[in-house]
Scaffold this motif. Structure first.
Motif, PDB file in Angstrom:
ATOM      1  N   TRP A  71     109.843 -48.525   2.160  1.00 50.38           N
ATOM      2  CA  TRP A  71     108.620 -49.705   2.324  1.00 50.38           C
ATOM      3  C   TRP A  71     108.205 -50.096   1.712  1.00 50.38           C
ATOM      4  CZ3 TRP A  71     107.832 -51.864   7.097  1.00 50.38           C
ATOM      5  CH2 TRP A  71     108.305 -51.410   8.473  1.00 50.38           C
ATOM      6  N   PHE A  72     108.083 -49.213   0.202  1.00 50.98           N
ATOM      7  CA  PHE A  72     107.669 -49.865  -1.110  1.00 50.98           C
ATOM      8  C   PHE A  72     108.766 -50.348  -1.729  1.00 50.98           C
ATOM      9  CE2 PHE A  72     105.715 -48.772  -5.252  1.00 50.98           C
ATOM     10  CZ  PHE A  72     104.302 -49.892  -5.049  1.00 50.98           C
ATOM     11  N   VAL A  73     109.448 -49.886  -1.946  1.00 47.89           N
ATOM     12  CA  VAL A  73     110.700 -50.043  -3.536  1.00 47.89           C
ATOM     13  C   VAL A  73     111.104 -51.438  -2.797  1.00 47.89           C
ATOM     14  CG1 VAL A  73     112.276 -49.848  -4.836  1.00 47.89           C
ATOM     15  CG2 VAL A  73     110.537 -48.037  -4.390  1.00 47.89           C
ATOM     16  N   LYS A  98     104.865 -39.896  -0.575  1.00 48.08           N
ATOM     17  CA  LYS A  98     104.534 -40.672   1.002  1.00 48.08           C
ATOM     18  C   LYS A  98     104.240 -41.997   1.471  1.00 48.08           C
ATOM     19  CE  LYS A  98     102.177 -38.399   3.801  1.00 48.08           C
ATOM     20  NZ  LYS A  98     102.041 -37.714   5.401  1.00 48.08           N
ATOM     21  N   VAL A  99     102.949 -41.811   0.736  1.00 54.57           N
ATOM     22  CA  VAL A  99     101.676 -42.761   1.095  1.00 54.57           C
ATOM     23  C   VAL A  99     101.997 -44.486   0.537  1.00 54.57           C
ATOM     24  CG1 VAL A  99      99.077 -43.040   0.605  1.00 54.57           C
ATOM     25  CG2 VAL A  99      99.584 -40.363   1.136  1.00 54.57           C
ATOM     26  N   LEU A 100     102.454 -43.525  -0.780  1.00 54.96           N
ATOM     27  CA  LEU A 100     103.226 -45.616  -0.877  1.00 54.96           C
ATOM     28  C   LEU A 100     103.705 -46.288   0.632  1.00 54.96           C
ATOM     29  CD1 LEU A 100     103.946 -44.509  -4.655  1.00 54.96           C
ATOM     30  CD2 LEU A 100     102.050 -45.583  -3.791  1.00 54.96           C
ATOM     31  N   GLY A 101     104.938 -45.618   0.809  1.00 55.17           N
ATOM     32  CA  GLY A 101     105.661 -46.104   1.772  1.00 55.17           C
ATOM     33  C   GLY A 101     104.664 -46.367   2.702  1.00 55.17           C
ATOM     34  N   ALA A 116     102.283 -48.973   2.983  1.00 50.81           N
ATOM     35  CA  ALA A 116     103.223 -50.366   2.953  1.00 50.81           C
ATOM     36  C   ALA A 116     103.521 -51.126   4.033  1.00 50.81           C
ATOM     37  CB  ALA A 116     104.895 -50.119   1.444  1.00 50.81           C
ATOM     38  N   ARG A 117     103.803 -49.833   4.738  1.00 48.74           N
ATOM     39  CA  ARG A 117     104.948 -50.273   6.489  1.00 48.74           C
ATOM     40  C   ARG A 117     103.146 -50.077   6.664  1.00 48.74           C
ATOM     41  NH1 ARG A 117     107.250 -45.229   9.153  1.00 48.74           N
ATOM     42  NH2 ARG A 117     104.886 -44.141   8.918  1.00 48.74           N
ATOM     43  N   ARG A 159     104.867 -54.119   8.650  1.00 48.72           N
ATOM     44  CA  ARG A 159     105.006 -53.979   9.858  1.00 48.72           C
ATOM     45  C   ARG A 159     103.905 -53.867  10.621  1.00 48.72           C
ATOM     46  NH1 ARG A 159     106.550 -48.401  12.208  1.00 48.72           N
ATOM     47  NH2 ARG A 159     104.507 -47.798  12.098  1.00 48.72           N
ATOM     48  N   ASP A 160     102.341 -53.402  10.689  1.00 46.02           N
ATOM     49  CA  ASP A 160     101.159 -53.522  11.217  1.00 46.02           C
ATOM     50  C   ASP A 160      99.736 -54.290  10.660  1.00 46.02           C
ATOM     51  OD1 ASP A 160     103.453 -51.618  12.276  1.00 46.02           O
ATOM     52  OD2 ASP A 160     102.071 -50.180  11.524  1.00 46.02           O
ATOM     53  N   GLY A 161     100.043 -55.155  10.101  1.00 51.50           N
ATOM     54  CA  GLY A 161      99.265 -56.382   9.678  1.00 51.50           C
ATOM     55  C   GLY A 161      98.237 -55.924   8.858  1.00 51.50           C
ATOM     56  N   LYS A 162      98.122 -54.622   8.406  1.00 49.60           N
ATOM     57  CA  LYS A 162      96.369 -54.188   7.940  1.00 49.60           C
ATOM     58  C   LYS A 162      96.962 -53.719   6.690  1.00 49.60           C
ATOM     59  CE  LYS A 162      96.731 -51.203  12.597  1.00 49.60           C
ATOM     60  NZ  LYS A 162      96.927 -49.925  13.115  1.00 49.60           N
ATOM     61  N   SER A 163      96.776 -54.976   6.046  1.00 45.40           N
ATOM     62  CA  SER A 163      96.572 -55.358   4.849  1.00 45.40           C
ATOM     63  C   SER A 163      95.549 -54.084   3.856  1.00 45.40           C
ATOM     64  CB  SER A 163      95.655 -56.549   4.184  1.00 45.40           C
ATOM     65  OG  SER A 163      94.199 -57.013   4.836  1.00 45.40           O
ATOM     66  N   VAL A 164      94.488 -53.132   4.738  1.00 46.14           N
ATOM     67  CA  VAL A 164      92.931 -52.434   4.063  1.00 46.14           C
ATOM     68  C   VAL A 164      93.728 -51.863   2.804  1.00 46.14           C
ATOM     69  CG1 VAL A 164      92.850 -50.857   5.903  1.00 46.14           C
ATOM     70  CG2 VAL A 164      90.792 -51.766   4.447  1.00 46.14           C
ATOM     71  N   TYR A 165      94.918 -50.809   2.981  1.00 48.74           N
ATOM     72  CA  TYR A 165      94.715 -50.189   2.814  1.00 48.74           C
ATOM     73  C   TYR A 165      95.863 -49.785   1.164  1.00 48.74           C
ATOM     74  CZ  TYR A 165      94.212 -47.414   6.610  1.00 48.74           C
ATOM     75  OH  TYR A 165      94.461 -46.627   7.649  1.00 48.74           O
ATOM     76  N   LEU A 166      96.033 -51.693   0.819  1.00 52.66           N
ATOM     77  CA  LEU A 166      96.905 -52.161  -0.188  1.00 52.66           C
ATOM     78  C   LEU A 166      96.040 -51.957  -1.784  1.00 52.66           C
ATOM     79  CD1 LEU A 166      98.278 -55.830   0.607  1.00 52.66           C
ATOM     80  CD2 LEU A 166      99.341 -53.343  -0.020  1.00 52.66           C
ATOM     81  N   ALA A 167      94.219 -52.164  -1.022  1.00 51.49           N
ATOM     82  CA  ALA A 167      93.767 -51.973  -2.106  1.00 51.49           C
ATOM     83  C   ALA A 167      93.424 -50.378  -2.597  1.00 51.49           C
ATOM     84  CB  ALA A 167      92.099 -52.009  -1.515  1.00 51.49           C
TER      85      ALA A 167
END
Length: 346
Positions: A154-156, A280-283, A286-287, A291-299
């Motif tokens: 998911w991340f790489v 694990k969290v990076l993946g 990204a997922r 996959r779920d459209g939750k962009s808040v975690y990109l920050a």
């Protein structure tokens, strides 16, 4: 996440649990902001009491585990929401309202020692709560592998757009082997798996309420400590983290919960456990975005990446697998990270 609309059936069910047949005058069910899961939360206000109503789809959510682990934690003296009613078939839960305050925005240089002192007391109770508990799943090689595989997939590949050739996968397999061995070498305790500042809720009586515990397992003694002290949402200076981790090691030893483990070995376990969690969290983040459209975690990705870089650099000289990963990360992955908007805007 945006609040979900209130399902009428859920409201009727909750009101029926509070006052079967007679109704609840003036009751109001209000949607709350969601989280990373498929669960949806609502606050039910009555004239006298406020409740939390959860809609947790049985097909995706671990409701039976939530009920079982909640009871275990309560018996261990840990502040968890009281469960008033549950319908496992529908995935409805009526819970005590622990309020709106989570620990993250309250933390500061002047109070973090006290708050983390309270949090590590919770961890001590958890460590003593269920040694060898047969009903809890084990944080085994299969689960550790699944979590770490989120990173390349998911991340790489998907978020960073980096194609992994066989030599790249060999580097990641070496890292995975090291981190899994580090986890499996440790004594097992009850592990929350998301014991961080957004899942701890300070209460008026001074206790820390604990939520989001349905994924608990029997696993490495340092896992929840790494979640707390190497929090994906806030970072502290390295010397303070080491002091807190060392203090927790001493407390475990005094309580007879950790025998024959030196401070140095414990800190190594802790550091590499934190690396496992952050990979694990990076993946996972990204997922959640892709996959779920939750962009808040990109920050939060830049902070997590800093944790990864720092721990790898700390141990690369003594661990060939980490040295290979450090080189691969810098050559193959860092250029893609540098081009990412969420990295440049941090």
């Amino acid at each position: 996440m945006s609040p979900a609309p209130v399902p009428p059936e859920l409201e009727n069910w909750a009101l029926g649990q509070i006052s079967p047949g007679s109704g609840v005058p003036g009751a109001c069910l209000v949607a709350l902001t969601g989280d990373a899961s498929n669960r949806r939360y609502y606050r039910l206000e009555t004239a006298d009491v406020s409740y939390i109503v959860a809609e947790a789809p049985p097909a995706t959510e671990k409701n039976e585990a939530f009920v079982d682990i909640r009871q275990k934690l309560e018996i261990a003296g840990i502040r968890v929401p009281h469960l008033f009613a549950v319908d496992l078939v529908k995935g409805y839960l009526l819970l005590e309202d622990l309020g709106d305050r989570v620990l993250l925005p309250l933390l500061g240089e002047d109070n973090v020692d006290a708050y983390y002192g309270s949090a590590t007391q919770v961890l001590l109770r958890m460590a003593a709560a269920a040694p060898g508990e047969p009903s809890l799943p084990v944080y085994d090689e299969a689960l550790l592998t699944e979590e770490l595989e989120r990173f390349p997939e998911w991340f790489v590949e998907q978020l960073m757009g980096c194609r992994l050739a066989p030599p790249d996968r060999s580097v990641l397999e070496g890292l995975r082997g090291l981190l899994i061995k580090n986890a499996l070498d440790q004594p097992r305790v009850l592990v929350h798996r998301d014991f961080h500042s957004r899942n701890l809720m300070p209460q008026l009586d001074g206790s820390l309420g604990v939520i989001d515990f349905q994924d608990a397992v029997l696993g490495p003694v340092t896992y929840d400590l790494a979640s707390l002290l190497r929090d994906c949402y806030i970072r502290w200076r390295a010397f303070r983290v080491e002091d807190w981790a060392s203090s927790y090691h001493a407390q475990l030893c005094r309580e007879g919960l950790l025998d024959g483990v030196s401070r140095e070995l414990f800190l190594r376990w802790f550091d590499l456990m934190g690396l496992q969690r952050h990979i694990k969290v990076l993946g996972t983040f990204a997922r959640l975005y892709l996959r779920d459209g939750k962009s808040v975690y990109l920050a939060d990705l830049p902070r997590v990446l800093d944790y990864v870089r720092d721990t790898v650099a700390q141990y690369a000289a003594e661990e060939p697998a980490l040295e290979e990963f450090r080189r691969w990360f810098g050559d193959a992955l860092q250029p893609a990270i540098d081009r990412a908007l969420w990295e440049r805007h941090d």
